[in-house]
Each structure stands twice: as structure tokens, then as C-alpha cells.
Write an enzyme that holds these catalytic residues in place. Structure first.
Site, PDB file in Angstrom:
ATOM      1  N   SER A  66       0.788  -1.236   0.000  1.00  0.00           N
ATOM      2  CA  SER A  66       0.000   0.000   0.000  1.00  0.00           C
ATOM      3  C   SER A  66       0.818   1.283   0.000  1.00  0.00           C
ATOM      4  O   SER A  66       0.249   2.377  -0.110  1.00  0.00           O
ATOM      5  CB  SER A  66      -0.963   0.013   1.193  1.00  0.00           C
ATOM      6  N   GLU A 166      -4.990  -2.370  -6.746  1.00  0.00           N
ATOM      7  CA  GLU A 166      -5.073  -3.088  -5.471  1.00  0.00           C
ATOM      8  C   GLU A 166      -5.744  -4.447  -5.638  1.00  0.00           C
ATOM      9  O   GLU A 166      -5.263  -5.456  -5.111  1.00  0.00           O
ATOM     10  CB  GLU A 166      -5.838  -2.244  -4.450  1.00  0.00           C
TER      11      GLU A 166
END
Length: 297
Positions: A66, A166
Site C-alpha cells: 500500500s 489493489e
């Protein structure tokens, strides 16, 4: 050679040797702590004001996880800076846009979706709370993930790659390694941001403040620093596979030192076999060690 020049030369050599010895000692301390993680540990530190720096395997490729949400935010803000959008530009988010994301504080707060979110709100969710659905909504608006990679290369950050969003990054274990960076490259990016080399002061201040509001990673860089220390940072975390390997435990950011100077620090721990608490504590211990060393200067 004039006497005064000889004195200056001796002083310079003495100072350079003292600094080399200090760096060697700091490197040794980092190395000792790094062994606890039982994985690949990469560290880069830079004092913005004094230019003092050290890196510990800072050119190694590491999965970002992330942490890649930070450059995505910068790519969005670059378009805002150019007048293509504004922070108040709205994106309509459907309930289906939440599908498939295990971590989404935005979904938890607005489970029914079907409402407009501003870029400002989405960036805050993506960066400060590491929201996965907000990340992919913004990334979809930019286009392919490679658009972010191209933006980074254009501003001079070469040792970085972003290939997956993601959702796709999480589909296969090996995919996360395609979104990689070095700690040296991440430090360069943070330096460009802080010194206003990417876009306007308004947007620089905005994203810096968003980074200071990060709520993830309380057991990493910030854990052992003095209470009240300002840290503008972004974390990244992977799962642990059945072999007990944690692919990525990361934290990167800018620390305001007690003397008013600023320390850029990036720590990536890859493919670690230690338990999760130990991995996070390795980051905390390294951060505190570097903080203490640079705070003496």
C-alpha cells in the site's frame, strides 16, 4: 600551500573521517536490529537540511504493497495542479465498487454506496486510512496503473514500478512483487515532494497534511518516537503465506526532529520469516536508532 588552507584541509579530513565512523556505527546498529526480522531489510535515511544520509541496501527492489497509494495520490494531484480537475471534483461510487476489498473504511462508513465522493475525500481515505476501494476508484480514474509509473519516471524517480491496481495485486501472491520500489527511490520522491519540486505549495501542503493524519502503522516508525513527534508517512502491508513468509511490511515518511530539521526515512522489510510483531518492532527499533543518531547533529 598557505597555512590557513592546510588548517582547513586538516579540519575537512577530520570531519569527513568522523562522519564516516559515525555512519559505520549507525550501519552496524541497523544491521544488528535488521537480523531480527529474518528477511530482507532495506533502509534509507536523509536529513533534508544537512544532507546527511545513510542507506542500508537502499537499492534493493522491494514490494511496496500500500505504499504505492502515496504516488497514486501524487499523480492525481499533478492533474489537479494542471487544472484538469480540482479537489472538489466528484466521482459517483456505486455499491458494487466496494466488491472484493477486505479493507475499506470508506465502505464500512458508507456501506450502501451510490453517492458522490470528492477527490479530496477519496485521497484522504486512500492515504490516511489506506483504503483499498478508494485506491482503485482513483486509479481507474487515472487509467492504467502504468500511468502512475510513467508519472514517477517523468519526474525523475526511476527505480519504481507499478503494474497492478489493489484488486489485481491481491489476486496472486507473485503479483505484489510487480509493484516495487527501492527505499532510495522512495526517499527521492519524498524529498521532491517536501521541497516543492512536484507541484504547487497548495497541493504539497495538502498531501503532506494528509500523510500526517495516517492512522495505520502505529507500531512502526512512530511507535518509539517521542510523543508528539510529527510524522508524515505511508505504510504498506502484505499477508503472511502458509510457509510463514510475510512479503512486505513497510513504512516511509518524513519525521520532524526536535531541532526543527526533517528526516526522510523509508524502511521496507521483505519476505520476512519472523512473527508479525517482531517485524513491526524491527521497523520501530531502526526508526528510533536513526532518529536518535540524527537528532544529535
Amino acid at each position: 600551500m598557505p597555512k590557513i588552507l592546510i588548517i582547513y584541509l586538516i579540519a575537512f579530513i577530520f570531519s569527513a573521517n568522523a562522519k564516516a565512523q559515525q555512519n559505520a556505527m549507525l550501519f552496524s546498529k541497523i544491521d544488528s536490529i535488521a537480523k531480527l526480522a529474518k528477511g530482507k531489510v532495506c533502509v534509507s535515511a536523509l536529513n533534508i537540511e544537512t544532507k546527511d544520509s545513510i542507506d542500508y541496501y537502499g537499492d534493493e527492489h522491494c514490494a511496496m504493497q500500500s505504499v504505492f497509494k502515496f504516488p497514486i495520490a501524487l499523480a492525481i494531484l499533478d492533474k489537479i495542479d494542471k487544472g484538469e480537475y480540482s479537489l472538489q471534483h466528484k466521482i459517483y461510487v456505486k455499491k458494487e465498487d466496494y466488491n472484493g476489498y477486505l479493507w475499506s473504511p470508506m465502505r464500512d462508513s458508507f456501506p450502501n454506496g451510490n453517492m458522490n465522493f470528492t477527490f479530496e475525500t477519496l485521497i484522504k481515505y486512500m492515504v490516511s486510512q489506506s483504503d483499498n476501494s478508494a485506491c482503485d476508484i482513483l486509479l481507474h480514474h487515472l487509467g492504467k496503473p502504468q500511468k502512475v509509473e510513467k508519472f514517477l519516471h517523468k519526474i525523475g524517480i526511476k527505480d519504481v514500478a507499478i503494474k497492478y491496481n489493489e484488486a489485481n495485486m491481491q489476486k496472486k501472491w507473485k503479483n505484489q512483487y510487480k509493484n516495487w520500489s527501492t527505499t532510495n527511490a522512495m526517499n527521492q520522491l519524498l524529498l521532491k515532494l517536501y521541497t516543492g519540486k512536484i507541484f504547487s505549495k497548495t497541493n504539497t501542503d495538502f498531501i503532506y497534511n494528509v500523510l500526517t493524519e495516517t492512522s495505520t502503522g502505529i507500531n512502526r516508525i512512530v511507535k518509539l518516537l517521542p510523543q508528539g513527534t510529527i510524522v508524515a508517512h505511508k505504510t504498506g502491508s502484505s499477508d503472511t503465506n502458509k510457509e510463514g513468509i510475510t512479503a512486505a511490511t513497510n513504512d516511509v515518511g518524513i519525521i520532524t526532529l526536535p531541532n526543527g530539521q526533517h528526516l526522510i526515512l523509508s524502511i521496507f522489510i521483505s519476505d520476512a520469516k519472523a512473527d508479525y510483531d517482531t517485524i513491526e518492532n524491527t521497523i520501530a527499533e531502526i526508526a528510533k536508532t536513526i532518529f536518535d543518531d540524527y537528532n544529535k547533529n
